[in-house]
Design a protein around this motif. Structure first.
Motif, PDB file in Angstrom:
ATOM      1  N   VAL A  92     -10.225 -43.611 -11.726  1.00  0.00           N
ATOM      2  CA  VAL A  92      -8.831 -43.289 -12.034  1.00  0.00           C
ATOM      3  C   VAL A  92      -8.167 -44.448 -12.765  1.00  0.00           C
ATOM      4  CG1 VAL A  92      -6.572 -42.825 -11.003  1.00  0.00           C
ATOM      5  CG2 VAL A  92      -8.590 -41.615 -10.189  1.00  0.00           C
ATOM      6  N   ALA A  93      -8.432 -45.679 -12.327  1.00  0.00           N
ATOM      7  CA  ALA A  93      -7.876 -46.851 -13.009  1.00  0.00           C
ATOM      8  C   ALA A  93      -8.394 -46.936 -14.448  1.00  0.00           C
ATOM      9  CB  ALA A  93      -8.219 -48.119 -12.239  1.00  0.00           C
ATOM     10  N   ALA A  94      -9.677 -46.627 -14.660  1.00  0.00           N
ATOM     11  CA  ALA A  94     -10.243 -46.654 -16.011  1.00  0.00           C
ATOM     12  C   ALA A  94      -9.586 -45.603 -16.900  1.00  0.00           C
ATOM     13  CB  ALA A  94     -11.752 -46.425 -15.956  1.00  0.00           C
ATOM     14  N   ILE A  95      -9.306 -44.424 -16.333  1.00  0.00           N
ATOM     15  CA  ILE A  95      -8.631 -43.379 -17.106  1.00  0.00           C
ATOM     16  C   ILE A  95      -7.230 -43.845 -17.495  1.00  0.00           C
ATOM     17  CG2 ILE A  95      -7.624 -41.067 -16.956  1.00  0.00           C
ATOM     18  CD1 ILE A  95     -10.052 -40.305 -15.200  1.00  0.00           C
ATOM     19  N   LEU A  96      -6.497 -44.436 -16.547  1.00  0.00           N
ATOM     20  CA  LEU A  96      -5.137 -44.889 -16.827  1.00  0.00           C
ATOM     21  C   LEU A  96      -5.115 -46.017 -17.857  1.00  0.00           C
ATOM     22  CD1 LEU A  96      -3.589 -44.760 -13.251  1.00  0.00           C
ATOM     23  CD2 LEU A  96      -3.261 -43.155 -15.142  1.00  0.00           C
ATOM     24  N   VAL A  97      -6.054 -46.951 -17.751  1.00  0.00           N
ATOM     25  CA  VAL A  97      -6.133 -48.031 -18.739  1.00  0.00           C
ATOM     26  C   VAL A  97      -6.480 -47.460 -20.113  1.00  0.00           C
ATOM     27  CG1 VAL A  97      -7.469 -50.069 -19.417  1.00  0.00           C
ATOM     28  CG2 VAL A  97      -6.633 -49.855 -17.093  1.00  0.00           C
ATOM     29  N   GLY A  98      -7.401 -46.502 -20.151  1.00  0.00           N
ATOM     30  CA  GLY A  98      -7.752 -45.869 -21.421  1.00  0.00           C
ATOM     31  C   GLY A  98      -6.576 -45.145 -22.041  1.00  0.00           C
ATOM     32  N   LYS A 104     -15.535 -39.004 -26.727  1.00  0.00           N
ATOM     33  CA  LYS A 104     -14.726 -39.479 -25.603  1.00  0.00           C
ATOM     34  C   LYS A 104     -15.392 -40.659 -24.893  1.00  0.00           C
ATOM     35  CE  LYS A 104     -11.264 -36.534 -25.453  1.00  0.00           C
ATOM     36  NZ  LYS A 104      -9.866 -36.943 -25.454  1.00  0.00           N
ATOM     37  N   THR A 105     -16.722 -40.641 -24.814  1.00  0.00           N
ATOM     38  CA  THR A 105     -17.439 -41.742 -24.185  1.00  0.00           C
ATOM     39  C   THR A 105     -17.301 -43.012 -25.013  1.00  0.00           C
ATOM     40  OG1 THR A 105     -18.995 -40.205 -23.188  1.00  0.00           O
ATOM     41  CG2 THR A 105     -19.690 -42.492 -23.319  1.00  0.00           C
ATOM     42  N   ARG A 106     -17.338 -42.879 -26.331  1.00  0.00           N
ATOM     43  CA  ARG A 106     -17.140 -44.046 -27.197  1.00  0.00           C
ATOM     44  C   ARG A 106     -15.716 -44.577 -27.092  1.00  0.00           C
ATOM     45  NH1 ARG A 106     -18.458 -41.176 -31.640  1.00  0.00           N
ATOM     46  NH2 ARG A 106     -20.465 -40.298 -31.162  1.00  0.00           N
ATOM     47  N   GLU A 107     -14.731 -43.678 -26.920  1.00  0.00           N
ATOM     48  CA  GLU A 107     -13.339 -44.114 -26.809  1.00  0.00           C
ATOM     49  C   GLU A 107     -13.067 -44.858 -25.505  1.00  0.00           C
ATOM     50  OE1 GLU A 107     -10.885 -40.671 -27.269  1.00  0.00           O
ATOM     51  OE2 GLU A 107     -11.428 -40.392 -29.367  1.00  0.00           O
ATOM     52  N   ASN A 108     -13.672 -44.412 -24.407  1.00  0.00           N
ATOM     53  CA  ASN A 108     -13.452 -45.045 -23.105  1.00  0.00           C
ATOM     54  C   ASN A 108     -14.765 -45.008 -22.315  1.00  0.00           C
ATOM     55  OD1 ASN A 108     -12.343 -46.186 -20.878  1.00  0.00           O
ATOM     56  ND2 ASN A 108     -10.781 -44.622 -20.547  1.00  0.00           N
ATOM     57  N   VAL A 158     -15.165 -44.769 -18.047  1.00  0.00           N
ATOM     58  CA  VAL A 158     -14.945 -43.568 -17.235  1.00  0.00           C
ATOM     59  C   VAL A 158     -16.270 -42.905 -16.838  1.00  0.00           C
ATOM     60  CG1 VAL A 158     -13.918 -41.272 -17.220  1.00  0.00           C
ATOM     61  CG2 VAL A 158     -12.614 -43.201 -18.075  1.00  0.00           C
ATOM     62  N   PRO A 159     -17.208 -42.669 -17.766  1.00  0.00           N
ATOM     63  CA  PRO A 159     -18.484 -42.073 -17.327  1.00  0.00           C
ATOM     64  C   PRO A 159     -19.249 -42.945 -16.336  1.00  0.00           C
ATOM     65  CG  PRO A 159     -18.257 -41.858 -19.688  1.00  0.00           C
ATOM     66  CD  PRO A 159     -17.145 -42.741 -19.223  1.00  0.00           C
ATOM     67  N   ILE A 160     -19.123 -44.259 -16.475  1.00  0.00           N
ATOM     68  CA  ILE A 160     -19.779 -45.160 -15.525  1.00  0.00           C
ATOM     69  C   ILE A 160     -19.168 -44.967 -14.131  1.00  0.00           C
ATOM     70  CG2 ILE A 160     -20.118 -47.598 -14.920  1.00  0.00           C
ATOM     71  CD1 ILE A 160     -20.212 -48.143 -17.978  1.00  0.00           C
ATOM     72  N   GLY A 161     -17.846 -44.871 -14.061  1.00  0.00           N
ATOM     73  CA  GLY A 161     -17.181 -44.631 -12.781  1.00  0.00           C
ATOM     74  C   GLY A 161     -17.553 -43.279 -12.182  1.00  0.00           C
ATOM     75  N   CYS A 162     -17.664 -42.267 -13.044  1.00  0.00           N
ATOM     76  CA  CYS A 162     -18.068 -40.930 -12.560  1.00  0.00           C
ATOM     77  C   CYS A 162     -19.482 -40.960 -12.010  1.00  0.00           C
ATOM     78  CB  CYS A 162     -17.958 -39.915 -13.687  1.00  0.00           C
ATOM     79  SG  CYS A 162     -16.274 -39.559 -14.172  1.00  0.00           S
ATOM     80  N   LEU A 163     -20.389 -41.638 -12.704  1.00  0.00           N
ATOM     81  CA  LEU A 163     -21.770 -41.741 -12.210  1.00  0.00           C
ATOM     82  C   LEU A 163     -21.825 -42.519 -10.900  1.00  0.00           C
ATOM     83  CD1 LEU A 163     -23.735 -42.356 -15.530  1.00  0.00           C
ATOM     84  CD2 LEU A 163     -23.738 -40.301 -14.116  1.00  0.00           C
ATOM     85  N   GLY A 164     -21.040 -43.593 -10.800  1.00  0.00           N
ATOM     86  CA  GLY A 164     -20.996 -44.354  -9.550  1.00  0.00           C
ATOM     87  C   GLY A 164     -20.465 -43.529  -8.396  1.00  0.00           C
ATOM     88  N   THR A 165     -19.441 -42.724  -8.667  1.00  0.00           N
ATOM     89  CA  THR A 165     -18.891 -41.843  -7.635  1.00  0.00           C
ATOM     90  C   THR A 165     -19.933 -40.833  -7.174  1.00  0.00           C
ATOM     91  OG1 THR A 165     -16.674 -42.091  -8.556  1.00  0.00           O
ATOM     92  CG2 THR A 165     -17.058 -40.193  -7.125  1.00  0.00           C
ATOM     93  N   ALA A 166     -20.609 -40.213  -8.148  1.00  0.00           N
ATOM     94  CA  ALA A 166     -21.627 -39.209  -7.810  1.00  0.00           C
ATOM     95  C   ALA A 166     -22.789 -39.839  -7.052  1.00  0.00           C
ATOM     96  CB  ALA A 166     -22.122 -38.521  -9.075  1.00  0.00           C
TER      97      ALA A 166
END
Length: 106
Positions: A90-96, A42-46, A49-57
């Motif tokens: 959320v935007a990264a998830i939608l674009v993915g 999933k990380t390779r596919e998009n 998203v993990p970068i956004g999750c880490l930034g949020t955390a």
């Protein structure tokens, strides 16, 4: 007008088994994946998203740290940063999702 008799099912339902749905496969992939394999795929596919999750955390953690230390202005700034990071995620998830929907199926 005739009254209908009691309806009895021909085969009783087996509640210990999931229902069988014709043409439906619960496993999309032919082999079963471990959590680590699925996470890496999933990380390779998009990868955004993990970068956004880490930034949020990170923004949440630092904001809570500043709040604990009494730095209310910086804490408020970090909470606003957290909201922006969540929006980015959320935007990264939608674009993915849009990109994967436009890919041709093999």
């Amino acid at each position: 007008m005739a009254t209908p008799g009691p309806v009895t099912p021909k085969e009783p339902f087996d509640l210990s088994q999931p229902p069988v749905i014709e043409g439906f496969s619960a496993n999309v992939y032919s082999n079963s994946e471990s959590f680590k394999e699925k996470f890496l795929r999933k990380t390779r596919e998009n990868p955004v998203v993990p970068i956004g999750c880490l930034g949020t955390a990170a923004a949440l953690g630092y904001g809570l740290y500043c709040f604990h230390r009494g730095q209310s202005r910086r804490s408020q700034l970090m909470m606003r940063t957290r909201i922006a990071a969540q929006g980015f995620t959320v935007a990264a998830i939608l674009v993915g999702l849009a990109v994967s929907a436009m890919k041709p199926r093999h």
